[in-house]
Write a protein that holds these residues in place. Structure first.
Motif, mmCIF file in Angstrom:
data_model
loop_
_atom_site.group_PDB
_atom_site.id
_atom_site.type_symbol
_atom_site.label_atom_id
_atom_site.label_comp_id
_atom_site.label_asym_id
_atom_site.label_seq_id
_atom_site.Cartn_x
_atom_site.Cartn_y
_atom_site.Cartn_z
ATOM 1 N N ASP A 133 2.512 3.191 7.120
ATOM 2 C CA ASP A 133 3.118 4.180 6.136
ATOM 3 C C ASP A 133 4.618 3.859 6.071
ATOM 4 O O ASP A 133 4.800 4.263 4.948
ATOM 5 C CB ASP A 133 2.445 5.367 6.928
ATOM 6 N N ALA A 134 5.189 3.651 7.362
ATOM 7 C CA ALA A 134 6.856 3.462 6.993
ATOM 8 C C ALA A 134 7.211 2.226 6.260
ATOM 9 O O ALA A 134 7.965 2.472 5.309
ATOM 10 C CB ALA A 134 7.352 3.343 8.463
ATOM 11 N N TRP A 135 6.262 1.399 6.340
ATOM 12 C CA TRP A 135 6.424 0.018 5.449
ATOM 13 C C TRP A 135 6.104 0.394 4.149
ATOM 14 O O TRP A 135 6.810 -0.103 3.143
ATOM 15 C CB TRP A 135 5.579 -1.116 5.887
ATOM 16 N N ILE A 136 5.157 1.067 3.699
ATOM 17 C CA ILE A 136 4.629 1.242 2.379
ATOM 18 C C ILE A 136 5.962 2.186 1.754
ATOM 19 O O ILE A 136 6.215 1.958 0.755
ATOM 20 C CB ILE A 136 3.256 1.989 2.374
ATOM 21 N N ASP A 137 6.251 3.409 2.442
ATOM 22 C CA ASP A 137 7.455 4.148 1.606
ATOM 23 C C ASP A 137 8.537 3.174 1.721
ATOM 24 O O ASP A 137 9.248 3.489 0.632
ATOM 25 C CB ASP A 137 7.690 5.211 2.895
ATOM 26 N N HIS A 138 9.170 2.452 2.573
ATOM 27 C CA HIS A 138 10.059 1.747 2.582
ATOM 28 C C HIS A 138 10.030 0.614 1.187
ATOM 29 O O HIS A 138 10.922 0.524 0.324
ATOM 30 C CB HIS A 138 10.233 0.638 3.541
ATOM 31 N N GLN A 139 8.767 0.126 1.214
ATOM 32 C CA GLN A 139 8.490 -0.758 -0.014
ATOM 33 C C GLN A 139 8.553 0.209 -1.505
ATOM 34 O O GLN A 139 9.171 -0.658 -2.437
ATOM 35 C CB GLN A 139 7.477 -1.545 -0.024
ATOM 36 N N ALA A 183 5.016 -10.365 0.952
ATOM 37 C CA ALA A 183 3.931 -11.036 0.085
ATOM 38 C C ALA A 183 2.751 -10.853 0.818
ATOM 39 O O ALA A 183 1.686 -10.604 0.183
ATOM 40 C CB ALA A 183 4.589 -12.092 -0.498
ATOM 41 N N ARG A 184 2.659 -11.348 1.958
ATOM 42 C CA ARG A 184 1.557 -11.396 2.903
ATOM 43 C C ARG A 184 0.822 -10.052 2.912
ATOM 44 O O ARG A 184 -0.445 -9.994 2.834
ATOM 45 C CB ARG A 184 1.949 -11.914 4.225
ATOM 46 N N LEU A 185 1.500 -8.970 3.318
ATOM 47 C CA LEU A 185 0.934 -7.438 3.447
ATOM 48 C C LEU A 185 0.120 -7.187 2.154
ATOM 49 O O LEU A 185 -0.929 -6.645 1.949
ATOM 50 C CB LEU A 185 1.901 -6.629 3.403
ATOM 51 N N ARG A 186 0.503 -7.665 0.837
ATOM 52 C CA ARG A 186 -0.061 -7.395 -0.416
ATOM 53 C C ARG A 186 -1.287 -8.448 -0.717
ATOM 54 O O ARG A 186 -2.057 -8.070 -1.594
ATOM 55 C CB ARG A 186 0.995 -7.353 -1.380
ATOM 56 N N ASP A 187 -1.404 -9.170 0.452
ATOM 57 C CA ASP A 187 -2.863 -10.018 0.224
ATOM 58 C C ASP A 187 -3.752 -9.291 0.826
ATOM 59 O O ASP A 187 -5.226 -9.760 0.520
ATOM 60 C CB ASP A 187 -2.612 -11.489 1.093
ATOM 61 N N ASP A 188 -3.569 -8.209 1.572
ATOM 62 C CA ASP A 188 -4.746 -7.230 2.066
ATOM 63 C C ASP A 188 -4.934 -6.089 1.120
ATOM 64 O O ASP A 188 -4.286 -5.274 0.862
ATOM 65 C CB ASP A 188 -3.970 -6.588 3.594
ATOM 66 N N PRO A 189 -6.437 -6.239 0.566
ATOM 67 C CA PRO A 189 -6.776 -4.932 -0.368
ATOM 68 C C PRO A 189 -6.537 -3.742 0.212
ATOM 69 O O PRO A 189 -6.374 -2.824 -0.490
ATOM 70 C CB PRO A 189 -8.372 -5.668 -0.411
ATOM 71 N N ALA A 190 -6.724 -3.499 1.648
ATOM 72 C CA ALA A 190 -6.632 -2.119 2.241
ATOM 73 C C ALA A 190 -5.144 -1.776 2.130
ATOM 74 O O ALA A 190 -4.705 -0.695 2.065
ATOM 75 C CB ALA A 190 -7.146 -2.269 3.843
ATOM 76 N N ARG A 238 -3.781 1.466 0.126
ATOM 77 C CA ARG A 238 -2.711 2.594 0.808
ATOM 78 C C ARG A 238 -1.341 2.615 -0.341
ATOM 79 O O ARG A 238 -0.890 3.724 -0.425
ATOM 80 C CB ARG A 238 -2.467 2.264 2.049
ATOM 81 N N LEU A 239 -0.871 1.478 -0.528
ATOM 82 C CA LEU A 239 0.237 1.463 -1.260
ATOM 83 C C LEU A 239 -0.010 2.355 -2.823
ATOM 84 O O LEU A 239 0.813 3.178 -3.154
ATOM 85 C CB LEU A 239 0.532 -0.003 -1.696
ATOM 86 N N ARG A 240 -0.970 2.040 -3.595
ATOM 87 C CA ARG A 240 -1.458 2.687 -4.626
ATOM 88 C C ARG A 240 -1.621 4.198 -4.584
ATOM 89 O O ARG A 240 -1.109 4.815 -5.356
ATOM 90 C CB ARG A 240 -2.758 1.833 -5.144
ATOM 91 N N GLU A 241 -2.431 4.410 -3.221
ATOM 92 C CA GLU A 241 -2.764 6.030 -3.066
ATOM 93 C C GLU A 241 -1.499 6.670 -2.727
ATOM 94 O O GLU A 241 -1.090 7.818 -3.356
ATOM 95 C CB GLU A 241 -3.493 6.087 -2.189
ATOM 96 N N ARG A 242 -0.539 5.977 -1.914
ATOM 97 C CA ARG A 242 0.719 6.582 -1.648
ATOM 98 C C ARG A 242 1.485 6.870 -2.898
ATOM 99 O O ARG A 242 2.246 8.018 -3.027
ATOM 100 C CB ARG A 242 1.777 5.823 -0.644
ATOM 101 N N TRP A 243 1.774 6.015 -3.768
ATOM 102 C CA TRP A 243 2.202 5.970 -4.990
ATOM 103 C C TRP A 243 1.836 7.072 -5.950
ATOM 104 O O TRP A 243 2.610 7.865 -6.555
ATOM 105 C CB TRP A 243 2.406 4.562 -5.852
ATOM 106 N N GLY A 244 0.557 6.940 -6.150
ATOM 107 C CA GLY A 244 -0.135 8.141 -6.789
ATOM 108 C C GLY A 244 0.296 9.698 -6.212
ATOM 109 O O GLY A 244 0.592 10.515 -7.048
ATOM 110 N N ALA A 296 1.271 -0.947 -13.108
ATOM 111 C CA ALA A 296 1.084 -2.197 -12.312
ATOM 112 C C ALA A 296 0.256 -1.914 -10.705
ATOM 113 O O ALA A 296 -0.701 -2.826 -10.462
ATOM 114 C CB ALA A 296 2.361 -2.501 -11.590
ATOM 115 N N LEU A 297 0.165 -0.487 -10.556
ATOM 116 C CA LEU A 297 -0.688 0.019 -9.246
ATOM 117 C C LEU A 297 -1.828 0.565 -9.924
ATOM 118 O O LEU A 297 -2.370 1.403 -9.143
ATOM 119 C CB LEU A 297 0.136 0.853 -8.499
#
Length: 461
Positions: free
Chosen positions: A288-294, A368-375, A379-385, A457-458
């Motif tokens: 979750d911290a990585w997603i918010d940072h990103q 880039a590797r993290l975004r290869d994981d659909p999960a 989570r990135l898309r849901e957090r942005w929403g 994009a998301l």
């Protein structure tokens, strides 16, 4: 880019009727307005609001240089009439010894210098001081907006970072715009920022090693940067610079622990089972911290993201040994503030555009590797929403910008008299407005256009 929207001007009109605003009202009205402003800012702490930008005066005994702090005195004045004509006869809210040096890398080539300083006691030792309602700390930065004619890019990033992080207990830097006098000369608008550290009012990290056993506690801050100080290189070739602990506090146990963490993390990320929720990267990262940072870095299209001044940290392996991305740092080239790597364009993911333009040599493969994981992508898309219906809603973003605009309007005239950059091309910035309002309106339009691109994009639109 589309032309500056009329929405900004409409939103600013009621704010600009006040000098800089809330403390000019009656006590109850001031309290109510401060609460409203705090909600707009999105910060859980209640910070004081000033009728005019606070004034900091630094009197240094000798020339301020890079890399070696010189003795100086810091005087803080908060209760003045806004003209600065009366400050000589006012009682300071704080006077303290400091050690001060130049701050920045590329910004050191600009005429307006940035500074970092530490508070000191009268014996010359490091001590904590509380500045302008911010929690007491020793180390501070005075960021010098110059090419960023809005003065807002770093301030907006830190404010958004705190709005996302504070509810979960994570720390991101707090900041406050000020005006600066240096040895009696007016230097303009600066952003006072808490410097990233492990001290109690900030990341609040335990000592790096147990004083009895000598074992590593698991607490550290490291960063991806330009190898300007001590550091280490992971087994897969990622260079990390030490932030905390200092080298004179480093024990072999701490060194071995931290290097093993990054070797293990990168092995998990690069392995075939990297997406396994129990044994892959999620066992090593606070996702979750990585997603918010990103998301903050991507909203800013920050060309320096992930590769320069890019901190990661862990707090204590006895509590939670996972690595967190952050704290956020250095956004003066974000939000359309540079043409480098076409970063003024509102489209494209930072890790892709930086690699494509040939500046990816310092960029870890992690993002880039993290975004290869659909999960992870989900989570990135849901957090942005979630954020786009609250903290990062278009109206909330407009309100943040308008609030800062109103607080700076009085001092902006003095700053741009001191540094006449309006209407002048100042690299690395691309846009050149005819007025300060033009620059702020372009900035607002860019932020909203970038958010709209991320919506698509998301796959939110």
């Amino acid at each position: 880019m589309k032309p500056p929207p009329p929405a900004l001007v409409t939103l600013l009109l009621p704010l600009l009727e006040l000098p800089a605003c809330v403390n000019t009202l009656g006590d109850k009205a001031a309290d109510d307005t401060a609460a409203d402003t705090a909600e707009v800012i999105g910060d859980a702490e209640s910070a004081p609001r000033f009728a005019h930008l606070p004034l900091l005066r630094i009197d240094a005994a000798e020339a301020i240089v890079d890399g070696d702090k010189v003795d100086a005195t810091l005087v803080v004045v908060t209760d003045h009439d806004g003209t600065l004509a009366d400050v000589g006869g006012l009682t300071p809210s704080l006077t303290t010894p400091i050690g001060v040096e130049l701050h920045g890398t590329s910004s050191m080539t600009q005429p307006k210098s940035g500074y970092r300083f530490e508070c000191r006691d009268h014996a010359g030792e490091d001590t904590n001081c509380a500045l302008l309602g911010l929690p007491a700390g020793s180390d501070w930065v005075l960021h010098a907006p110059y090419a960023d004619k809005t003065y807002m890019r770093n301030a907006l990033a830190y404010t958004l970072g705190r709005a996302l992080a504070v509810p979960s207990g994570r720390w991101e830097p707090r900041s406050q715009h000020v005006e600066l006098l240096l040895n009696g000369a007016y230097e303009g608008i600066y952003l006072l920022v808490e410097r990233v550290s492990g001290e109690g009012s900030r990341l609040d990290l335990p000592e790096p090693s147990d004083p009895i056993t000598g074992e590593a506690t698991g607490a550290f801050i490291v960063k991806v940067d330009q190898a300007r100080g001590p550091g280490f290189t992971t087994a897969l070739g990622t260079r990390m610079d030490w932030v905390t602990p200092d080298m004179d506090e480093m024990t072999p146990a701490t060194w071995d622990y931290v290097t093993s963490v990054f070797d293990g993390l990168e092995a998990a990320l690069s392995g075939p089972g990297f997406a396994d929720p129990d044994h892959g990267y999620a066992a090593w990262l606070d996702v979750d911290a990585w997603i918010d940072h990103q998301l903050v870095n991507e909203l800013a299209a920050n060309v320096d993201a992930y590769r320069l001044s890019a901190c990661v940290h862990a707090s204590d392996r006895s509590v939670d040994s996972r690595v967190r991305a952050g704290p956020l740092w250095d956004f003066d080239r974000g939000f359309g503030g540079t043409g480098d790597c076409e970063a003024h364009d509102v489209t494209g993911w930072v890790h892709e555009t930086v690699t494509r333009c040939g500046h990816g040599e310092l960029l870890p493969f992690w993002w880039a590797r993290l975004r290869d994981d659909p999960a992870y992508e989900l989570r990135l898309r849901e957090r942005w929403g979630e954020l786009r219906t609250g903290v990062l809603d278009d109206e909330a973003l407009r309100a943040r910008i308008a609030t800062v605009y109103a607080s700076l309007a009085e001092a902006e005239v003095r700053d741009h008299a001191r540094w006449p950059v309006i209407g002048v091309a100042v690299p690395p910035a691309i846009y050149v407005g005819e007025t300060w309002g033009d620059d702020v309106a372009w900035f607002e339009a860019w932020v909203l256009d970038r958010a709209a691109w991320m919506d698509g994009a998301l796959r939110l639109k």
